[in-house]
Write a protein that holds these residues in place. Structure first.
Motif, PDB file in Angstrom:
ATOM      1  N   PHE A  66     -14.951   7.524  -2.292  1.00 45.99           N
ATOM      2  CA  PHE A  66     -13.810   8.306  -2.759  1.00 45.99           C
ATOM      3  C   PHE A  66     -12.693   7.323  -3.096  1.00 45.99           C
ATOM      4  O   PHE A  66     -12.676   6.193  -2.626  1.00 45.99           O
ATOM      5  CB  PHE A  66     -13.357   9.321  -1.708  1.00 45.99           C
ATOM      6  CG  PHE A  66     -13.093   8.754  -0.346  1.00 45.99           C
ATOM      7  CD1 PHE A  66     -11.848   8.237  -0.015  1.00 45.99           C
ATOM      8  CD2 PHE A  66     -14.106   8.735   0.614  1.00 45.99           C
ATOM      9  CE1 PHE A  66     -11.622   7.713   1.242  1.00 45.99           C
ATOM     10  CE2 PHE A  66     -13.872   8.201   1.882  1.00 45.99           C
ATOM     11  CZ  PHE A  66     -12.630   7.690   2.197  1.00 45.99           C
ATOM     12  N   SER A  67     -11.776   7.754  -3.950  1.00 46.83           N
ATOM     13  CA  SER A  67     -10.716   6.839  -4.365  1.00 46.83           C
ATOM     14  C   SER A  67      -9.514   7.013  -3.455  1.00 46.83           C
ATOM     15  O   SER A  67      -9.348   8.057  -2.811  1.00 46.83           O
ATOM     16  CB  SER A  67     -10.331   7.121  -5.810  1.00 46.83           C
ATOM     17  OG  SER A  67      -9.716   8.395  -5.884  1.00 46.83           O
ATOM     18  N   LEU A  68      -8.704   5.993  -3.418  1.00 46.05           N
ATOM     19  CA  LEU A  68      -7.512   6.057  -2.589  1.00 46.05           C
ATOM     20  C   LEU A  68      -6.525   7.102  -3.125  1.00 46.05           C
ATOM     21  O   LEU A  68      -5.803   7.730  -2.353  1.00 46.05           O
ATOM     22  CB  LEU A  68      -6.859   4.666  -2.525  1.00 46.05           C
ATOM     23  CG  LEU A  68      -5.966   4.380  -1.327  1.00 46.05           C
ATOM     24  CD1 LEU A  68      -6.646   4.715  -0.008  1.00 46.05           C
ATOM     25  CD2 LEU A  68      -5.515   2.922  -1.328  1.00 46.05           C
ATOM     26  N   SER A  69      -6.538   7.316  -4.461  1.00 44.29           N
ATOM     27  CA  SER A  69      -5.622   8.348  -4.980  1.00 44.29           C
ATOM     28  C   SER A  69      -6.080   9.737  -4.531  1.00 44.29           C
ATOM     29  O   SER A  69      -5.254  10.593  -4.204  1.00 44.29           O
ATOM     30  CB  SER A  69      -5.476   8.264  -6.502  1.00 44.29           C
ATOM     31  OG  SER A  69      -6.722   8.209  -7.109  1.00 44.29           O
ATOM     32  N   ASP A  70      -7.417   9.965  -4.480  1.00 43.37           N
ATOM     33  CA  ASP A  70      -7.924  11.223  -3.909  1.00 43.37           C
ATOM     34  C   ASP A  70      -7.480  11.360  -2.460  1.00 43.37           C
ATOM     35  O   ASP A  70      -7.111  12.443  -1.996  1.00 43.37           O
ATOM     36  CB  ASP A  70      -9.468  11.233  -3.914  1.00 43.37           C
ATOM     37  CG  ASP A  70     -10.009  11.642  -5.254  1.00 43.37           C
ATOM     38  OD1 ASP A  70      -9.198  11.988  -6.139  1.00 43.37           O
ATOM     39  OD2 ASP A  70     -11.252  11.597  -5.430  1.00 43.37           O
ATOM     40  N   TRP A  71      -7.597  10.252  -1.753  1.00 49.98           N
ATOM     41  CA  TRP A  71      -7.215  10.272  -0.330  1.00 49.98           C
ATOM     42  C   TRP A  71      -5.754  10.677  -0.170  1.00 49.98           C
ATOM     43  O   TRP A  71      -5.407  11.515   0.656  1.00 49.98           O
ATOM     44  CB  TRP A  71      -7.489   8.909   0.315  1.00 49.98           C
ATOM     45  CG  TRP A  71      -6.970   8.829   1.706  1.00 49.98           C
ATOM     46  CD1 TRP A  71      -5.714   8.465   2.101  1.00 49.98           C
ATOM     47  CD2 TRP A  71      -7.671   9.200   2.906  1.00 49.98           C
ATOM     48  NE1 TRP A  71      -5.577   8.574   3.462  1.00 49.98           N
ATOM     49  CE2 TRP A  71      -6.767   9.019   3.981  1.00 49.98           C
ATOM     50  CE3 TRP A  71      -8.957   9.657   3.182  1.00 49.98           C
ATOM     51  CZ2 TRP A  71      -7.115   9.276   5.303  1.00 49.98           C
ATOM     52  CZ3 TRP A  71      -9.306   9.914   4.497  1.00 49.98           C
ATOM     53  CH2 TRP A  71      -8.397   9.732   5.546  1.00 49.98           C
ATOM     54  N   ILE A  86     -11.059   0.653   0.877  1.00 51.13           N
ATOM     55  CA  ILE A  86     -12.297   1.438   0.777  1.00 51.13           C
ATOM     56  C   ILE A  86     -13.507   0.587   1.186  1.00 51.13           C
ATOM     57  O   ILE A  86     -14.408   1.070   1.876  1.00 51.13           O
ATOM     58  CB  ILE A  86     -12.473   2.016  -0.654  1.00 51.13           C
ATOM     59  CG1 ILE A  86     -11.303   2.939  -1.016  1.00 51.13           C
ATOM     60  CG2 ILE A  86     -13.803   2.754  -0.780  1.00 51.13           C
ATOM     61  CD1 ILE A  86     -11.144   4.200  -0.201  1.00 51.13           C
ATOM     62  N   GLU A 117      -6.606  -0.643  -2.941  1.00 49.50           N
ATOM     63  CA  GLU A 117      -7.714   0.317  -2.930  1.00 49.50           C
ATOM     64  C   GLU A 117      -9.056  -0.341  -2.575  1.00 49.50           C
ATOM     65  O   GLU A 117      -9.753   0.103  -1.655  1.00 49.50           O
ATOM     66  CB  GLU A 117      -7.832   1.022  -4.280  1.00 49.50           C
ATOM     67  CG  GLU A 117      -9.045   1.964  -4.317  1.00 49.50           C
ATOM     68  CD  GLU A 117      -8.983   2.956  -5.454  1.00 49.50           C
ATOM     69  OE1 GLU A 117      -8.568   2.569  -6.559  1.00 49.50           O
ATOM     70  OE2 GLU A 117      -9.332   4.116  -5.219  1.00 49.50           O
ATOM     71  N   GLU A 118      -9.381  -1.404  -3.272  1.00 52.18           N
ATOM     72  CA  GLU A 118     -10.687  -2.020  -3.053  1.00 52.18           C
ATOM     73  C   GLU A 118     -10.811  -2.523  -1.614  1.00 52.18           C
ATOM     74  O   GLU A 118     -11.829  -2.313  -0.948  1.00 52.18           O
ATOM     75  CB  GLU A 118     -10.865  -3.169  -4.044  1.00 52.18           C
ATOM     76  CG  GLU A 118     -12.316  -3.452  -4.335  1.00 52.18           C
ATOM     77  CD  GLU A 118     -12.502  -4.759  -5.090  1.00 52.18           C
ATOM     78  OE1 GLU A 118     -11.640  -5.064  -5.945  1.00 52.18           O
ATOM     79  OE2 GLU A 118     -13.488  -5.452  -4.801  1.00 52.18           O
ATOM     80  N   ILE A 176      -2.062   1.580  -4.573  1.00 54.01           N
ATOM     81  CA  ILE A 176      -3.459   1.838  -4.932  1.00 54.01           C
ATOM     82  C   ILE A 176      -4.016   0.644  -5.710  1.00 54.01           C
ATOM     83  O   ILE A 176      -5.120   0.176  -5.452  1.00 54.01           O
ATOM     84  CB  ILE A 176      -3.575   3.153  -5.733  1.00 54.01           C
ATOM     85  CG1 ILE A 176      -3.290   4.343  -4.810  1.00 54.01           C
ATOM     86  CG2 ILE A 176      -4.957   3.295  -6.370  1.00 54.01           C
ATOM     87  CD1 ILE A 176      -3.105   5.668  -5.519  1.00 54.01           C
ATOM     88  N   ARG A 177      -3.227   0.139  -6.662  1.00 53.87           N
ATOM     89  CA  ARG A 177      -3.675  -0.995  -7.474  1.00 53.87           C
ATOM     90  C   ARG A 177      -3.986  -2.211  -6.586  1.00 53.87           C
ATOM     91  O   ARG A 177      -4.988  -2.877  -6.741  1.00 53.87           O
ATOM     92  CB  ARG A 177      -2.590  -1.341  -8.499  1.00 53.87           C
ATOM     93  CG  ARG A 177      -3.048  -2.260  -9.618  1.00 53.87           C
ATOM     94  CD  ARG A 177      -1.973  -2.456 -10.675  1.00 53.87           C
ATOM     95  NE  ARG A 177      -0.680  -2.839 -10.088  1.00 53.87           N
ATOM     96  CZ  ARG A 177       0.466  -2.191 -10.289  1.00 53.87           C
ATOM     97  NH1 ARG A 177       0.517  -1.129 -11.068  1.00 53.87           N
ATOM     98  NH2 ARG A 177       1.601  -2.587  -9.727  1.00 53.87           N
TER      99      ARG A 177
END
Ligand SMILES: [Zn+2]
Length: 381
Positions: free
Chosen positions: A224-229, A376, A372-373, A368-369
């Motif tokens: 899942f993406s951090l923006s979803d989170w 996650i 994120e990586e 996020i930029r």
């Protein structure tokens, strides 16, 4: 039940799928319950596999009546699965703890194939009983299928009792379906919302797995993406505000009392971290307390200091742990260490509350930029 004893005390088992001739012989003889010694009769109908039942319904402490067709079939499948390579006893009684696991493998592993909901206290008590006897408790889930919601899976408090943990799979649950004679392994279980989990899922036919099960390295869960989170984090806050008594609870009370706004908390509060499955409360709750009680004053706190702060909040009832009786590790300091790794990496600005929603949106994009990586990838076992 699948076993009974004859007049001379010999045990007879129905787990080997008896044929008609054998069933006829059993019908012609007299058998007794191995526990209460009352007479039992053979039941061989269309719905359930052949099994024994007490002749007269009475309170038998050891064998309850009304085992479901699913439980009988599953137990018998698992028995035959293990028996081909290992010594295994069906419905063996352990007198020291007055427990009767579905299967006992080489006197050292108790397999409980649980289809119906069981109170957590009883689950804990049985698990503890086996541990006392130095018997490894291995619970296999046999209840209704785990519900899917989009790419995620719903695991209730009851389901979570079945979570095991291993360093290479993270948190995992094994389910068995006797209709399809197939296991389903859910591993890398990572909550994206209370009761909703990301998971790597593998279906493994009974016939293609050896006992004890050695699973291949799982494919990573649906990432899942951090923006979803962050969206879910905000939704959780909104839900607490509108639909529950959240505002009067200790979390919102402490947030407002410290002159903060729940939606403008530092971005470092409420992040997904490895091992967070251990804690039932939302990450925004426990990470807020950690910041409020410790990190805001002591930037370089240790994992032990962080764990001590959370333990105090647990004692007060502000933070709750998940009940995971089968997981002896990881422990609270390990969750804290994981969080502190992210805390140390995040820039100072991410540890400060935002002043406006606009500012928060800008910071979020940058966060996020940049992270994120990193965040996650740390979740994957
Ligand atoms: Zn009985």
């Amino acid at each position: 039940m699948l076993i009974a004893i004859d007049q001379s005390g010999e045990v007879i088992s129905l787990a080997q799928q008896p044929d008609e001739q054998m069933l006829g012989k059993i019908r012609a003889s007299i058998y007794f319950c191995p526990a209460c010694r009352e007479p039992v009769i053979l039941k061989a109908g269309a719905v359930k596999i052949p099994h024994f039942a007490h002749k007269q319904s009475h309170a038998c402490k050891s064998f309850s009546e009304g085992e479901s067709a699913r439980h009988l079939k599953g137990k018998s499948d698992l028995y035959r699965w293990i028996r081909s390579t290992h010594e295994v006893k069906l419905e063996a009684y352990l007198p020291e703890i007055a427990q009767r696991p579905d299967l006992l493998v080489e006197e050292k592993t108790a397999i409980e194939y649980q289809c119906s909901a069981l109170p957590a206290a009883l689950f804990l008590k049985r698990t503890e009983g086996y541990r006392q006897q130095h018997v490894f408790p291995f619970w296999i889930y046999g209840g209704p299928p785990i519900k899917k919601q989009g790419p995620f899976y719903g695991f209730s408090l009851f389901h979570r009792l079945f979570f095991h943990y291993s360093p290479s799979f993270g948190f995992w649950l094994l389910a068995y379906c006797p209709d399809q004679e197939c296991f389903t392994l859910y591993s890398q279980l990572t909550p994206v919302y209370p009761s909703l989990y990301a998971a790597a899922v593998q279906n493994i036919p009974l016939c293609s797995l050896a006992y004890p099960p050695a699973f291949d390295a799982a494919s990573p869960f649906q990432p899942f993406s951090l923006s979803d989170w962050f969206l879910r984090r905000e939704r959780w806050l909104q839900q607490q505000i509108y639909f529950t008594k959240g505002l009067s609870g200790p979390f919102f009370h402490t947030v407002y009392q410290s002159k903060n706004h729940p939606s403008l908390l530092p971005l470092c509060i409420g992040l997904p971290v490895r091992f967070m499955t251990l804690i039932k409360s939302h990450p925004i709750e426990w990470q807020f307390y950690l910041w409020h009680d410790l990190l805001a004053y002591q930037e370089n706190a240790t994992a032990e200091e962080a764990a001590a702060v959370i333990k105090k909040r647990i004692e007060k009832g502000d933070v709750q742990l998940n009940q995971l009786p089968l997981c002896l590790s990881p422990e609270l300091p390990e969750v804290m260490e994981e969080y502190l790794v992210i805390w140390r990496a995040a820039g100072a600005v991410n540890k400060e509350p935002c002043r406006t929603v606009c500012e928060q949106m800008e910071r979020k994009t940058a966060f996020i930029r940049n992270f994120e990586e990193f965040i996650i990838s740390r979740l994957i076992f």
